[in-house]
Motif scaffolding. Sequence first.
Motif, PDB file in Angstrom:
ATOM      1  N   ASP A 153      -8.336   2.872   0.658  1.00 12.39           N
ATOM      2  CA  ASP A 153      -8.378   4.203   0.032  1.00 12.39           C
ATOM      3  C   ASP A 153      -6.997   4.637  -0.470  1.00 12.39           C
ATOM      4  OD1 ASP A 153     -11.090   4.379   0.508  1.00 12.39           O
ATOM      5  OD2 ASP A 153     -10.818   5.297   2.485  1.00 12.39           O
ATOM      6  N   GLN A 154      -6.234   3.741  -0.983  1.00 12.85           N
ATOM      7  CA  GLN A 154      -4.928   4.089  -1.525  1.00 12.85           C
ATOM      8  C   GLN A 154      -4.501   3.043  -2.541  1.00 12.85           C
ATOM      9  OE1 GLN A 154      -1.780   3.593   1.544  1.00 12.85           O
ATOM     10  NE2 GLN A 154      -3.476   2.934   2.906  1.00 12.85           N
ATOM     11  N   ASP A 155      -3.547   3.431  -3.367  1.00 11.91           N
ATOM     12  CA  ASP A 155      -3.065   2.552  -4.416  1.00 11.91           C
ATOM     13  C   ASP A 155      -1.934   1.680  -3.900  1.00 11.91           C
ATOM     14  OD1 ASP A 155      -4.898   3.716  -6.072  1.00 11.91           O
ATOM     15  OD2 ASP A 155      -3.450   5.183  -6.878  1.00 11.91           O
ATOM     16  N   HIS A 197       3.162  -0.206   4.894  1.00  9.19           N
ATOM     17  CA  HIS A 197       1.849  -0.830   5.153  1.00  9.19           C
ATOM     18  C   HIS A 197       1.820  -2.282   4.651  1.00  9.19           C
ATOM     19  CE1 HIS A 197      -2.279  -0.674   6.289  1.00  9.19           C
ATOM     20  NE2 HIS A 197      -2.334   0.679   6.315  1.00  9.19           N
ATOM     21  N   ARG A 221     -10.846  -0.638  -4.336  1.00  9.70           N
ATOM     22  CA  ARG A 221     -11.732   0.176  -3.518  1.00  9.70           C
ATOM     23  C   ARG A 221     -12.477  -0.695  -2.506  1.00  9.70           C
ATOM     24  NH1 ARG A 221     -14.819   3.851  -7.206  1.00  9.70           N
ATOM     25  NH2 ARG A 221     -15.988   1.957  -7.721  1.00  9.70           N
ATOM     26  N   SER A 281      -6.359   1.202  -9.326  1.00 14.11           N
ATOM     27  CA  SER A 281      -6.471   2.575  -8.835  1.00 14.11           C
ATOM     28  C   SER A 281      -7.561   2.622  -7.771  1.00 14.11           C
ATOM     29  CB  SER A 281      -6.845   3.513  -9.995  1.00 14.11           C
ATOM     30  OG  SER A 281      -7.239   4.761  -9.484  1.00 14.11           O
ATOM     31  N   ALA A 282      -7.210   3.139  -6.649  1.00 14.18           N
ATOM     32  CA  ALA A 282      -8.166   3.213  -5.536  1.00 14.18           C
ATOM     33  C   ALA A 282      -9.331   4.128  -5.850  1.00 14.18           C
ATOM     34  CB  ALA A 282      -7.454   3.684  -4.273  1.00 14.18           C
ATOM     35  N   LEU A 314       0.858  -1.180   0.000  1.00 12.84           N
ATOM     36  CA  LEU A 314       0.000   0.000   0.000  1.00 12.84           C
ATOM     37  C   LEU A 314       0.898   1.234   0.000  1.00 12.84           C
ATOM     38  CD1 LEU A 314      -2.750  -1.182   2.521  1.00 12.84           C
ATOM     39  CD2 LEU A 314      -3.099  -0.674   0.106  1.00 12.84           C
ATOM     40  N   GLU A 315       0.413   2.219  -0.678  1.00 14.16           N
ATOM     41  CA  GLU A 315       1.269   3.387  -0.935  1.00 14.16           C
ATOM     42  C   GLU A 315       1.583   4.140   0.350  1.00 14.16           C
ATOM     43  OE1 GLU A 315      -0.652   6.200  -3.410  1.00 14.16           O
ATOM     44  OE2 GLU A 315       1.198   7.208  -3.989  1.00 14.16           O
ATOM     45  N   LYS A 316       0.554   4.328   1.189  1.00 11.65           N
ATOM     46  CA  LYS A 316       0.721   5.157   2.379  1.00 11.65           C
ATOM     47  C   LYS A 316       1.242   4.312   3.541  1.00 11.65           C
ATOM     48  CE  LYS A 316      -2.984   8.238   0.971  1.00 11.65           C
ATOM     49  NZ  LYS A 316      -4.340   8.684   1.251  1.00 11.65           N
TER      50      LYS A 316
END
Lengths: 805, 296
Positions: free
Chosen positions: B269-271, B231, B264, B256-257, B124-126
């Motif tokens: 909520d992230q890519d 993450h 989704r 894509s989120a 996860l990106e974040k």
Amino acid sequence: MSLRSRIAATIFLLEFILIAAVLYITLTHSMESVDRQINSSQKVTLNLLGDLSKAALITEEFNELQSFIRNMTRDPNIKTVIIGDIDGEVIAATDPDMVGDRLPTLPDVDHHYWQRIGIHGASARLGSLAIEFSQVPLRSAFQKTLNLGMAVAIAGIVITALVAWSIGHVLTRRLWRLAIAADKIACGESEARVFLPGSDEVARVGRAFNSMVDRLRQNLSAVQTSRDRLIKPTEAISEGFALWSADDRLVLCNRPFRDIFETIEPSLEIGMAYADFARLIDKNLVGPAPAQSADDAGLDPLDSAREHDEDGVNTREVLLGAGQWVSLCEFRTPDRERVGIYSDITAQKATEETIRYQATHDALTGLPNRSLFGERLADALSTARDTGERLAVAFLDLDRFKLVNDGLGHRIGDELLLAISERLHRSVGERDMVARMGGDEFILFLRDIGNMGSSHVDTGNAATVGARAEHILESMHPPFNIGGHELHITASIGVSLFPEDGRTADLLLKAADVALYNAKAAGRDRWQLVHSAADGGALERIVLESQLRRAVELEQFTLLYQPQINLSSGQLVGVEALIRWRHPEEGIVAPERFITLAEETGLIHSLGLWILQTTCAQHRAWRQAGLEEIRLAVNISPYQLRRPSFLHDIETILRDTEMPLDLLELELTETALMQEGETTKLLDQLTGMGLSIALDDFGTGYSSLSYLRRFPIDRIKIDRSFVCDISGSQSDGALARAVIMLAHGLNIGVVAEGVETAAQLSLLRHFGCDEAQGYLLGEPVAGDQICNLGVERSWQPSNLALAMG
Amino acid sequence: MRKDASGRPKGAPRSFWLLAFLSALGIMLSPSVSAAEDEAQALPAAYRLGVFPYMPALTIDRLYSPVAEAFSLELNRLVKLRTKTTFENFAAALAEQSYDVIFVHPFLLVDAVEHHGYQPLARLEKPMRAVLAVREDSPASTLDDLVGGTIGLPPKMAAVSKLIKAAMIEAGLRPGLDVGVRHFRNKASCLEAVLSGAVAACGVPAFVLSQIETFDRHALRIAFEAPLISHFAFAVHQRVPNADRQKLQDLILSWSAADDDVVRNLRFDQDFVPVAPQDYVSVRAYQERLQTLALR
């Protein structure tokens, strides 16, 4: 069924239906509820196990699932649980031994069934779940409910029956008492009363019942008084009288009634049923037989439709066992009461029988008379026609009986007849019959002489008849001892046979009479058959004479008119009336067949007058239609001329029909002129009246020229036999010509008969013949067609020339 | 990391083509590659996607079935979604290398890569945020304020538990001694315990606080926030052929989120982005501290 039972049954039935309906609805509802619960429970189980199985399949942790499933077998509704993965391998089951096996086939068995669902993840199938549910608990629960319901229902029905019976008893208790009182009244206990306390409807009925009984007693007393009053006058009449109530019970009767029926029932009681009375009569009935038995006819034989007249009165005469004839006359009053009047008619019946016997039997000999013989012969002939039996009719006449009668007196004659009749009676068979015609004549019919094997009498039949006739004749041969005299007497017999000599009794008797005549003619003490005595012509003559007499009575004749044409002018100048017999069986009969017979039998007189009357009436019709001058020629028989009243009769007819005298011409034959004295005088009188005379068939008889000179002849008619060959035979032509010239020389007109060809007509004109008639000029036609001939047709010379070709 | 217009990370294509080229070269030249292919030939008919049971199994099924389905379509091979009822069971299955593809939290990822033959595909990106939530009226504002008290944490093997414990160690505190630790089966019961006063604070992922609906979120506040770490991430076992690995990575990175239902549905909520070597260094460090603490 009593009212009490009906009330109880109705209440019970209603309660039963109610209980049954409630039980049915309750059970049905209970079953549906249990079923819904089961379905819901099964659905929850399936979903729960499905979710658990899904989680287990995702996590591949099956131990908890296995533990959970194993515990599920405690549920009586679940028998088996099997969970398989997507590859068909068992991952958990109520039977741990199945784990790791392939999923088995899952058949439903009795009271158990499988529910199968697939286990799906969010997007893929993970496996399957199968649960075997048991219906046993459901069925057990239902059975328990049903048992309980049935127990309740039975208890309810028992209670209902008790309640229904109690209600019925309470409601009808007083009605029961009322019924008992009514039964007592019916049994004659007129003192019976009922006491029903209270003020409801039943109590009111009780009080009304008591009042009604009181009134009934009063009415009965009044009826008794009335009956006593009524019976007294009936005792004075000679006929038996009885009155039956509407329900057919004897309510009163007089002494003659008891006397009449005393022979069959010494004690006729008041109150006796009419059916018993009718049965009593039938039991003692000797004759005539009733149409039906009393039982079959509803115990009322006297009510049969056969015996009712238009007024509904039922009459019958019966012969009872002791030779007692009783007349019964019964009818019903508007109140349906039956009134009967009965008479002892034994003496009356005896008188009637005596009269009837005397009417049908000879007073001297006791033999049947001609009337009875005719009836029996007709019956025998009817039977013979059906069975083909041959039958003989014999006419017997005593020879020289007149000598006995005249010589020894009528008393001896009568005794002789009586003795002869006894011998005759003994000489014939049981099926034969002897009757006395009158005087010394007897008639017999004989049976058992053979059958109709052929259309003619064969030798065997004749021999049989002959033997029977000889036997009868021989029975006369022994002398009769009458009044100290030894009398010898013989008889002659004429025999006719059915069917050869006639098919009716009259014909057979006539034929036998003819045969008797011949037997007498041939000598005494003989018998003669019709066949050997008379030829066919004689028989035909007999028959024809009979028919001719009937034809005269019934006017079975018709008249045709043949035109007579003046050969100079071609005009219709006269007609000749020609008679025909319209025989009902043979059709039109020519006059040649019956005129001679009519003359011989004297029928010609009435027939001739009828002809004259009819033709003159027809002439009046013609005159009224415009044919004024037409001459009417009527043939007159010599026998008519000999009748003294002929002149008077003809004057009457001419006056009645207003016949112009100069237009009536009487045609006579030469035979009629042979008795010169009387005939000359008569013809002078007729011509003096203005009538004209024609000599018919001239040339076929004596053709005496002196007739032409002595008698007042106006016209001669050349016979058709001369006219027929007038053109072919020179001699006939010469004769015709000579006759015409001779007649003209004596100032007598000439009419040619039977003109059928143009050549004949041409020659006759050439010879100077005045008039002619025949088929060429007009065939005989009915009277109403003569008018048309006179108006429409004309025999003008040109037409005649045309007719001549 | 910058993205192109479709939201796909721009760096992905380059690495993809590089990896693809090297893979193709290796396949053609190296006998070992041929052996790997033989190994792939021996693979079962279906891949197994193992998802760390951070939620109940049925929820995992609902959320990750689309992922498994997408993998199946991409690889043209059935991909079965699998998880476990407990973290321990999942870790045991992971140790047995029973999954071909895994989606795990950072601590398990490090363990799987270093000890069980898995290779990271994307994360996860974040970064993951772990916080300690206290009651609004609590005086605590630092870890030290919690000394002598008891905090609530998710199960032991949860990432948050490990991260909070690691943070406590870093702050000089000894989990279980200086500050009592009580593990709850789920986050809701842990937060309920805070509100009831049973524990002084509860360690949860930061996003949880914004998703609480069962009770008044305003009754809580964040007293401490742990250091950020990378993450959750997808990893693939090395027995999976390179081609499939590459397809999987390309697919995950393409999600894509914003407009892709598959990602989704995961509610992050992230890519996803490729995993870099330094992404999980801090995680490995925390892991080592926790292991040191455990040895003591």
